[in-house]
Design an enzyme around this catalytic site. Structure first.
Site, mmCIF file in Angstrom:
data_model
loop_
_atom_site.group_PDB
_atom_site.id
_atom_site.type_symbol
_atom_site.label_atom_id
_atom_site.label_comp_id
_atom_site.label_asym_id
_atom_site.label_seq_id
_atom_site.Cartn_x
_atom_site.Cartn_y
_atom_site.Cartn_z
ATOM 1 N N CYS A 253 0.847 -1.192 0.000
ATOM 2 C CA CYS A 253 0.000 0.000 0.000
ATOM 3 C C CYS A 253 0.886 1.246 0.000
ATOM 4 O O CYS A 253 1.794 1.364 0.825
ATOM 5 C CB CYS A 253 -0.903 -0.002 1.234
ATOM 6 S SG CYS A 253 -1.928 1.470 1.402
ATOM 7 N N CYS B 227 0.339 3.120 3.585
ATOM 8 C CA CYS B 227 0.823 2.642 4.892
ATOM 9 C C CYS B 227 1.889 1.550 4.797
ATOM 10 O O CYS B 227 2.312 1.014 5.812
ATOM 11 C CB CYS B 227 -0.352 2.157 5.725
ATOM 12 S SG CYS B 227 -1.094 0.602 5.157
ATOM 13 N N CYS C 100 -7.208 -1.253 1.392
ATOM 14 C CA CYS C 100 -6.190 -1.733 2.323
ATOM 15 C C CYS C 100 -6.853 -1.966 3.673
ATOM 16 O O CYS C 100 -7.532 -1.086 4.191
ATOM 17 C CB CYS C 100 -5.081 -0.690 2.432
ATOM 18 S SG CYS C 100 -3.853 -1.063 3.712
ATOM 19 N N CYS D 111 -5.184 0.796 6.456
ATOM 20 C CA CYS D 111 -5.445 2.242 6.427
ATOM 21 C C CYS D 111 -6.733 2.603 5.701
ATOM 22 O O CYS D 111 -7.153 3.762 5.723
ATOM 23 C CB CYS D 111 -4.269 3.000 5.818
ATOM 24 S SG CYS D 111 -4.083 2.792 4.029
ATOM 25 N N CYS E 238 -8.254 -5.682 -9.912
ATOM 26 C CA CYS E 238 -7.829 -4.624 -10.821
ATOM 27 C C CYS E 238 -7.461 -3.416 -9.960
ATOM 28 O O CYS E 238 -8.322 -2.741 -9.404
ATOM 29 C CB CYS E 238 -8.977 -4.308 -11.774
ATOM 30 S SG CYS E 238 -8.525 -3.239 -13.119
#
Length: 165
Positions: free
Chosen positions: A83, A86, A131, A134, A154
């Site tokens: 991510c 984070c 995510c 976060c 995707c």
């Protein structure tokens, strides 16, 4: 006369409530509830300090990058895709494939790394991927991927960082 006004107001209220489910965006209450679910929470200003304007638009405002604009779409080295908000590892390069869509695609996330919600924006229903740590918007998952899962995650490349290894 009063009955007509009552019926008109009631119809307008019900119509607005039904229509609101199909419009993009979330209410302040929904945003506050969602933020409480994630380990990492920041104010809008804090996110803007650590993300580029494009990353902020995708991760925090549920935007989408232009297809073919991310170099990570063509990244096939060994490693992890984390991510951008984070640094939580989300996808392994082992599950990446070329979907031909112009966005990095994976057939499975790392166990426990992502969450999903129903996205009814733009008058369609899709499954949004975020995510789990976060809450950053990553992209969407579809049922037209390869074996073994049949899923196509995707993902916006700008929402990811590639960690070789």
């Amino acid at each position: 006369m009063k009955k007509r006004h009552f019926l008109w107001a009631g119809t307008a209220t019900v119509g607005t409530a039904l229509l609101s489910h199909y419009l993009p965006g979330k209410s302040k209450g929904e945003i506050a509830t969602a933020a409480a679910r994630f380990e990492i929470t920041k104010t809008e200003q804090e996110w803007r300090k650590i993300l580029t304007a494009d990353q902020f638009q995708v991760l925090r405002q549920h935007g989408t990058e232009r297809p073919g604009s991310s170099p990570l779409d063509k990244e096939y080295g060994k490693g992890l895709f984390a991510c951008a908000g984070c640094n939580l590892p989300l996808f392994s390069s082992k599950t990446k494939f070329n979907s031909g869509t112009g966005w990095p695609s994976f057939y499975a996330p790392i166990d426990g790394a992502v969450g999903t919600t129903i996205d009814t924006s733009f008058y369609m229903t899709r499954v949004e991927v975020h995510c789990r740590r976060c809450g950053g918007h990553l992209g969407h998952v579809f049922d037209d991927g390869p074996k073994p899962t049949g899923k196509r995650y995707c993902i916006n490349g700008i929402a990811l960082k590639f960690i070789p290894g």
